[in-house]
Design an enzyme around this catalytic site. Structure first.
Site, PDB file in Angstrom:
ATOM      1  N   SER A 136      22.456  -7.812  25.328  1.00 57.61           N
ATOM      2  CA  SER A 136      21.125  -8.252  25.736  1.00 57.61           C
ATOM      3  C   SER A 136      20.300  -7.048  26.171  1.00 57.61           C
ATOM      4  O   SER A 136      20.860  -6.023  26.578  1.00 57.61           O
ATOM      5  CB  SER A 136      21.236  -9.238  26.904  1.00 57.61           C
ATOM      6  N   TYR A 149      24.223 -11.230  35.451  1.00 56.30           N
ATOM      7  CA  TYR A 149      24.072 -11.223  34.000  1.00 56.30           C
ATOM      8  C   TYR A 149      23.822  -9.809  33.493  1.00 56.30           C
ATOM      9  O   TYR A 149      24.450  -9.365  32.524  1.00 56.30           O
ATOM     10  CB  TYR A 149      22.928 -12.153  33.599  1.00 56.30           C
ATOM     11  N   LYS A 153      26.232  -7.577  30.898  1.00 55.72           N
ATOM     12  CA  LYS A 153      25.775  -7.032  29.624  1.00 55.72           C
ATOM     13  C   LYS A 153      25.794  -5.495  29.621  1.00 55.72           C
ATOM     14  O   LYS A 153      25.998  -4.873  28.585  1.00 55.72           O
ATOM     15  CB  LYS A 153      24.382  -7.564  29.291  1.00 55.72           C
TER      16      LYS A 153
END
Length: 244
Positions: A136, A149, A153
């Site tokens: 991402s 998150y 990533k």
């Protein structure tokens, strides 16, 4: 581009919805033998109904041993897409241990587990292979309320680079794709609010979020021989977000 994966066995994790499902269907149209993993049987059933040629496996990727057994049962694999992922969103000060463990167990740990199995088998067979990790833009740019998150990533991006270095001498290429927001079911968790979405879109020079197919096309390219000298890349699919 004239791309065909005829004779190739491609394993895709997280095929139940979104990018993974679309990718599995696309790869099948490019004549690959597609093996798809998902935790949710009803999603696998609907995928199988849409394309009966896709081989489906129901397993919880958080379960290291069960995943290892499942992947070993479908070897040999020529190409791998580590796509499964989730997002637990909260301000940094409110992030919980449970959210941290779940995020790392889904977004990071299976990449190590599944790639070890597939990579070791490719090396044993002395066969060239390709691995694509779905990361991402959040692995390279801080996003408010995305601390865990983003961390997961970022880990995916560094795993990609180390895997590329170690697998490269065996003619196994490893790259990641790093999309901006894609309005899948997971994307809607963080960006369904039009006001919040506008705050992100305003930072994207192309002025919009990515479409699922735009991510799929990039993955297909990285899997194919058309990208035969690309290794260790974290490829933004972000409309220029990371360039600003």
């Amino acid at each position: 581009m004239n791309i065909s994966f005829e004779g190739k066995r491609v394993l895709v994790t997280g095929v139940g919805q979104g990018i993974g499902r679309n990718l599995a269907l696309h790869l099948s149209k490019y004549h690959a033998t597609v093996i798809g993993i998902s935790k949710t049987q009803k999603h696998l059933d609907s995928l199988k109904a849409e394309d009966p040629s896709i081989i489906t496996i129901q397993v919880d990727l958080c379960d290291w041993s069960a995943t290892k057994k499942a992947v070993e049962s479908v070897l040999p694999i020529d190409m791998l897409v580590n796509n499964a992922g989730l997002a637990c969103l909260a301000p940094f000060l409110k992030a919980t241990e449970e959210e941290f463990d779940l995020t790392m167990n889904v977004n990071v740990k299976p990449i190590v587990n599944v790639s070890q199995i597939v990579g070791a088998d490719l090396i044993k067979r002395k066969v060239a292979g390709t691995i694509v990790n779905v990361s991402s833009q959040a692995g390279q740019a801080a996003v408010r309320d995305h601390a865990i998150y983003c961390a997961s990533k970022g880990a995916v991006d560094m795993l990609t680079k180390v895997m590329a270095v170690e697998f490269g001498p065996h003619n196994i290429r490893v790259n990641s794709v790093n999309p901006t927001v894609v309005m899948t079911a997971m994307g809607k968790i963080g960006w369904d609010d039009p006001v919040k979405a506008r705050s992100m879109i305003d930072k994207i020079p192309l002025g919009r979020f990515a479409e699922v197919e735009e991510v799929v096309n990039a993955i297909v390219y990285l899997l194919s021989d058309q990208s035969s000298m690309i290794n260790g890349v974290t490829l933004p699919i972000d409309g220029g977000f990371l360039a600003t």
